[in-house]
Write an enzyme that holds these catalytic residues in place. Structure first.
Site: not given
Ligand code: NCD
Ligand code: ZN
Length: 351
Positions: A249, A173, A14, A12
């Site tokens: 995450d 998460h 970003h 997971h």
């Molecule tokens: C994530 C993001 O910033 O893209 N933020 C987070 O707090 N985890 C989005 C997500 O996974 O909820």
């Molecule tokens: Zn996320």
């Protein structure tokens, strides 16, 4: 002390786009062979064509000498056609579909307004064997923010399993004892569900958000919970149970968006994620369980081969930088300025 592991994956992540992508990708690819890449760009990645283009941008941004395989996801909306699922399954590189309840978190406005809206899509995913990855929080403002994950289990996830018992699904998460129990319970009953666990939710409870003042770089969604929940997550991660695996995450936001009157949700853990997990597992006396959690369980769940290459972690102190420069702004990592106990051997960072 040395610890040799099969190279891990991040289930997971970003990565964002543009300048942020370059730095986030370099940090992740130092440690991980593959990652499930979240689709919450602006605008979101909703089609296989968009995922193809995003994947090409990721591969183009990869530093020379690093091998990394981005596993792509589609962002589920009220209007996702079930036919897109067949295309995704046939693509060979789209490995999941992400469910954001509309309004749950960063860039989730295009998410599902009602879970049931996607029933035909879930049916297509169930028959294609394509996993559903869930941001498991309800968005009802009446529900206390610390209860949103638990209410999601009862009102969304349990009915979903009833309707689609063959759907592979991941609570992303996970932050609560209830989710750990839910996953164990349904896994025992033969349902193909799992949960990813972040380093920050394993390391911190909600007190950490207020330690010496409001700590924006520790704020993410789902928000950290009480210590009893953190202990349940830690027990799950270190148990060796195949339904729990690593998902950082890691979610970068520029420093000025974090240190703001309305702070964006997301912790940037990518630069030192594996070293952080090693420290957490060591403090739980469970370093022998790190490899299953980081390198085996996720691949097995997704039906992908385990990595062959090895990496080595050394028990050697290192300081986490205060920040990283990125395109005229700065990026503050989780544990900025702190000392970590472990270091990944640099020569094992490439291929
Ligand atoms: C994530 C993001 O910033 O893209 N933020 C987070 O707090 N985890 C989005 C997500 O996974 O909820
Ligand atoms: Zn996320």
């Amino acid at each position: 002390m040395r610890l040799t592991l099969t190279r891990p994956d991040d289930w997971h992540l970003h990565l964002r786009d543009g300048a942020m992508l370059s730095i986030a990708l370099a940090h992740s690819a130092r440690q991980f062979a593959r990652a499930i890449v979240m689709p919450n760009l602006k605008p979101p990645v909703t089609t296989v064509a968009e995922a193809t283009a995003y994947r090409a941008r990721i591969l183009a941004a990869l530093p020379k000498g690093l091998a990394f395989e981005p596993l792509m996801t589609l962002y589920l909306t009220d209007h996702t056609p079930p036919e897109e699922i067949r295309k995704a399954a046939d693509s060979g590189f789209v490995k999941g579909v992400k469910l954001y309840p509309a309004g749950a978190t960063t860039h989730s406005a295009a998410g599902l307004t009602r879970i049931e809206n996607a029933n035909p899509v879930f049916a297509a995913m169930e028959s294609a064997g394509l996993p559903l990855l869930m941001h498991g929080e309800v968005t009802d403002p009446e529900v206390d923010i610390f209860d949103r994950e638990k209410v999601f289990l009862d009102t969304c996830f349990a009915p979903l399993i009833q309707r689609f018992p063959g759907l592979k699904a991941v609570m992303e998460h996970a932050t609560t004892r209830e989710t750990v129990e839910f996953v164990r319970h349904h896994y025992r009953a033969g349902v193909a569900i799992a949960a990813t666990l972040t380093a920050h939710h394993l390391r911190y409870n909600r007190n950490a958000l207020f330690q010496g003042g409001l700590r924006p770089h520790r704020y993410c969604l789902p928000v950290m919970k009480r210590e009893t929940h953190r202990l349940a997550l830690l027990e799950a991660a270190t148990s060796g149970h195949p339904a729990f695996f690593l998902g950082t995450d890691s979610a970068p936001h520029p420093q000025n968006a974090k240190e703001a009157a309305s702070c964006c949700a997301g912790c940037y853990s990518a630069p030192h994620a594996l070293e952080l997990y090693a420290q957490i597992f060591e403090s739980a006396g469970a370093l022998d369980k790190l490899e299953a959690f980081a390198s085996f369980n996720g691949a097995d769940f997704y039906g992908l081969p385990r990595n062959r290459e090895k990496i080595t972690l050394l028990k050697k102190a290192q300081n986490v930088p205060d920040h990283y420069p990125v395109a005229g702004a700065t990026l503050v990592p989780l544990c900025a300025g702190e000392t970590l106990d472990w270091q990944m051997q640099p020569e094992t960072g490439g291929t």
